[in-house]
Design an enzyme around this catalytic site. Structure first.
Site, mmCIF file in Angstrom:
data_model
loop_
_atom_site.group_PDB
_atom_site.id
_atom_site.type_symbol
_atom_site.label_atom_id
_atom_site.label_comp_id
_atom_site.label_asym_id
_atom_site.label_seq_id
_atom_site.Cartn_x
_atom_site.Cartn_y
_atom_site.Cartn_z
ATOM 1 N N ASP A 123 38.192 44.029 43.567
ATOM 2 C CA ASP A 123 36.810 44.478 43.609
ATOM 3 C C ASP A 123 36.651 45.398 44.810
ATOM 4 O O ASP A 123 37.636 45.816 45.407
ATOM 5 C CB ASP A 123 35.869 43.274 43.720
ATOM 6 C CG ASP A 123 36.064 42.558 45.037
ATOM 7 O OD1 ASP A 123 37.007 42.887 45.750
ATOM 8 O OD2 ASP A 123 35.267 41.670 45.366
ATOM 9 N N LYS A 131 38.646 43.398 36.109
ATOM 10 C CA LYS A 131 38.201 42.615 37.249
ATOM 11 C C LYS A 131 37.538 41.317 36.774
ATOM 12 O O LYS A 131 37.898 40.219 37.213
ATOM 13 C CB LYS A 131 37.228 43.443 38.105
ATOM 14 C CG LYS A 131 36.748 42.747 39.357
ATOM 15 C CD LYS A 131 35.370 42.166 39.140
ATOM 16 C CE LYS A 131 34.940 41.378 40.365
ATOM 17 N NZ LYS A 131 33.606 40.792 40.158
#
Length: 216
Positions: free
Chosen positions: A145, A126
DNA sequence: ATCCCGAGGG
DNA sequence: CCCTCTGGAT
């Protein structure tokens, strides 16, 4: 989730089109001046609001603007500076170790490939995707996310729970040139309208093609 | 699967 | 009180 691949691609096109209409100018909400600072801010953003990260990084970056200076900071000092973002021991240790690695091995520059970024302490897919996409304009993957995971599931684009699997399914149906903006805009929509706890479905512009009508 | 961890909302 | 917030490492 929408099972048929072509149908899922069509849904992805609707989502992308609506995101462009509603959040055309949506950018990364984290404050930073360099790729290094974006990397640090993103590490700090784990399980924490961007607003709080920006409060903390203002002072943090004033004192330690680059990898070299941050790598020389006492970990204890870093802990105090990032305390209010939560997970502060891990985060302080990670931003210190990552800064040291960057200063020692990469001349203070942030690498531009996923594998090298993910090898840095505290940096996962991420964070690496955020840095590559936002700081360098390289669409290496799709940032997944908590917001992107929740919204793409509600919109029928995936039914997976694991971030890596969600990313893989999204990469199948979202055109590569949209990858970077896609996440930023979804995140804005997730904060403003499609919240985790109490989504404001009334007046939501995505309602006309949202499978969750009457469900959420 | 579990731990790390603080702040704010409801 | 419980849930959520731009996760990552073990």
């Amino acid at each position: 989730m929408i099972e048929d691949l072509q149908e899922r691609k069509a849904q992805a096109r609707r989502v992308v089109r609506q995101l462009k209409k509603d959040y055309a100018g949506a950018e990364c909400a984290l404050n930073y001046e360099t790729p290094f600072q974006l990397l640090i801010a993103t590490i700090l953003s784990a399980q924490c609001t961007d607003v709080r990260v920006n409060i903390v990084t203002k002072e943090l970056f004033a004192k330690y603007p680059d990898a070299d200076s941050m790598s020389r900071a006492p970990v204890k000092t870093l802990e105090n500076l990032v305390k209010t973002t939560g997970f502060f021991r891990n985060k302080a240790k990670n931003i210190h170790a990552a800064s040291r690695a960057l200063a020692d091995e990469f001349d203070g520059e942030v690498p531009k490939d996923l594998a090298t970024l993910v090898a840095l302490p505290g940096v996962g897919r991420k964070t690496a995707n955020v840095v590559l996409g936002t700081a360098y304009g390289i669409p290496s993957g799709i940032v997944v996310d908590t917001h992107v995971g929740r919204l793409t599931k509600r919109l029928g684009l995936t039914d997976k729970g694991d971030a890596v699997q969600i990313e893989r399914e999204l990469m199948e149906v979202v055109p590569k040139k949209e990858w970077i903006d896609f996440s930023h805009r979804l995140i804005h929509h997730g904060r403003a309208v499609c919240a985790a706890r109490k989504p404001k479905c009334e007046g939501c512009h995505f309602l006309k093609f949202c499978p969750q009508i009457g469900v959420v």
